[in-house]
Design an enzyme around this catalytic site. Structure first.
Site, PDB file in Angstrom:
ATOM      1  CB  SER A 258      -0.805   0.346   1.151  1.00 38.89           C
ATOM      2  OG  SER A 258       0.387   0.210   2.314  1.00 38.89           O
ATOM      3  CE  LYS A 259      -1.587   6.882  -1.935  1.00 33.72           C
ATOM      4  NZ  LYS A 259      -0.621   6.474  -3.961  1.00 33.72           N
ATOM      5  NE  ARG A 260       0.718   0.471   6.019  1.00 38.06           N
ATOM      6  CZ  ARG A 260       1.380  -0.365   6.605  1.00 38.06           C
ATOM      7  NH1 ARG A 260       2.391  -0.564   6.521  1.00 38.06           N
ATOM      8  NH2 ARG A 260       0.835  -2.013   5.584  1.00 38.06           N
ATOM      9  N   GLY A 262       5.920   3.148   0.821  1.00 36.89           N
ATOM     10  CA  GLY A 262       6.262   4.000  -0.605  1.00 36.89           C
ATOM     11  C   GLY A 262       5.605   4.173  -1.848  1.00 36.89           C
TER      12      GLY A 262
END
Ligand code: GLU
Length: 503
Positions: A258-260, A262
């Site tokens: 996910s966006k977490r 990067g």
């Protein structure tokens, strides 16, 4: 799938739902489909699955096509270019789904279900309370024709459900192997909703049949849909294609990417200055490995030639941004300079270092700069930072690094630097030959050699303790100072005066 040419022409599709930006997992799915198509000289189709009216947006569709093009994944049939099996957007195919559903109804492979949402929900809750797996009760499976007629007469809304047959249903996945289940585990799935819109499982099968898809290659999140889809192929009396479900892409911590973790969307990777070739190479290795010696850097032609679904692993693919950076750095360093300049320019322009559309002389100079700094960047948006060794000293004041200050504080270092400055000041321009001659003279005058000679010179010229070779930097400083760039480059003479003026 054998590596030899299959009898029928391979036809594969990428079927994204335009409900968000293309991220790593989906891009990998697109790539594997494309690789299979190109390996077997088959066709790669782009089908837009926009049946979710609330979440689908044209801008996502446009962006995902731009992302695929950027990666170099060209399609042979699709929404924008058409093809023999169009239309390629599901909302343009509703007539087809209704017609197919009507045929199943006529053949009694589907039935009308008049149960209301509330009724179904109540039954679900009761099943859960009894500790049973919630499943459609089968209430409308065997309605008498008169009962159906009465409901239709009364205008009761209904859905169409597939009449699931007893027995087992299975398929041999090219990655996961044979997976068989008893159909009691499957409720009669809805194929057409009460507003006559198709469900995913139905539209996808109708389309894959109509578009003559030979291999369905998609994320393993769809494994549990596949049995239902096989039953729909059966009902439609159409042969099922081969299936290959790809392992989910996870972050390094083992959770779904996910966006977490990067940058996750392709657009973000592009803006950060990842090269499409590097990303394709990296994505190809997310779940696949070529046979043999573990070679990892491969251009796309080599990947196409070697790609085989039989070498896709079942274990989750871990997205490792450190490895992607390593891969990208390799591509940056191997790229011919004129090409690299093309990719680098937007970053240099955005940072205010260069005006757009530089002339030939500026371009030639920029190639020298890029060649000097490229081994220090993982992605091209880091170039402006690395180029500070060239463009630094804004306002004439050097930001002297601690390391450079320490070097110049060593015994004898300042004397070396000042002698160098004095001799450079005598020259109009510092050519490379002149620089070498001067270094020799400084050596004679001060008795310093090796690092005691060159480290102080570097520190005084660049304000830094380390960086690109002086042989590269000196011509860059000298030529750059004559180019009239928006961010002035100081010639060696001025740089030395600025740094040594601090002591
Ligand atoms: N629209 C589906 C998705 O984006 C496609 C699934 C499939 O390939 O069948 O997940």
């Amino acid at each position: 799938m054998e590596s030899s040419t299959p009898q029928d022409k391979v036809r594969v599709r990428f079927a994204p739902s335009p409900t968000g930006f293309l991220h790593v997992g989906n891009a990998r799915t697109a790539l594997f489909n494309w690789l299979v198509a190109r390996h077997f000289e088959g066709s790669f189709l782009l089908r837009i699955e926009d049946t979710d009216a609330e979440r689908s947006r044209l801008e996502y569709e446009t962006q995902l096509m731009a992302d695929l093009r950027w990666l170099g994944l060209d399609w042979d049939e699709g929404v924008d270019i058409g093809g023999d099996y169009g239309p390629y957007r599901q909302t343009d195919r509703y007539g087809l789904y209704r017609k197919s559903a009507g045929l199943l109804l006529a053949k009694d492979r589907a039935f009308r279900c008049f149960c209301s949402e509330e009724e179904l929900e109540r039954a679900r809750q009761e099943q859960l309370a009894r500790g049973e797996m919630p499943r459609y009760s089968g209430k409308c499976r065997h309605l008498a024709p008169a009962a159906i007629a009465a409901q239709l007469q009364a205008g009761t809304p209904f859905v169409l459900r597939l009449r699931v047959r007893p027995g087992t249903v299975g398929f041999s996945d090219l990655v996961y192997g044979r997976i068989e289940i008893d159909t009691v585990q499957i409720s009669d799935p809805v194929i057409l909703r009460s507003d006559a819109s198709p469900t995913y499982n139905f539209s996808v099968v109708v389309d894959d049949v109509a578009m003559k898809i030979t291999h369905v290659i998609r994320g393993d999140g769809h494994l549990s849909n596949t049995h239902r889809q096989i039953l729909i192929y059966e009902a439609l009396e159409a042969p099922a294609p081969s299936f290959a479900h790809l392992p989910t892409v996870l972050g390094p911590d083992g959770s779904k990417l996910s966006k977490r973790h990067g940058a996750a969307s392709l657009e973000e990777f592009r803006l950060q200055g990842y090269l499409a070739g590097a990303l394709v190479n990296y994505l190809a290795l997310l779940g696949w490995s070529p046979p043999g010696e573990g070679k990892e850097i491969m251009d796309v032609a080599e990947i196409v030639a070697r790609f085989e679904l039989s070498r896709v692993s079942r274990s989750s693919a871990i997205f490792d941004s450190t490895k992607l950076d390593w891969m990208n750095r390799n591509y940056i360093n191997a790229m011919p300079l004129p090409d690299l300049l093309q990719h680098a320019l937007p970053h240099l322009v955005a940072a205010g270092l260069i005006m757009p559309e530089p002339d030939a002389r500026v371009r030639a100079w920029l190639e020298l700069v890029l060649d000097a700094v490229r081994s220090h960047v993982d992605h091209l948006d880091q170039l402006p930072r690395e180029c500070a060794v060239v463009f630094g000293f804004p306002g004439g004041l050097p930001a002297l690094e601690e390391e450079a200050r320490a070097i110049l504080a060593e015994p004898g270092a300042l004397r070396v630097a000042r002698e160098f400055e004095r001799l450079v000041a005598e020259r109009e321009v510092l050519t490379l030959d002149a620089y070498r001659e001067i270094a020799g003279l400084v050596k004679q005058a001060t008795g310093q050699k090796g690092r005691h000679l060159f480290h102080p010179i570097r520190a005084a010229l660049t304000g830094r303790g380390s960086g690109p070779e002086l042989d590269r930097l000196i011509p860059i400083y000298e030529e750059g100072s004559r180019l009239g760039l928006p961010r002035r480059v100081m010639p060696c003479r001025e740089r030395l005066a600025a740094v040594l003026g601090l002591f």
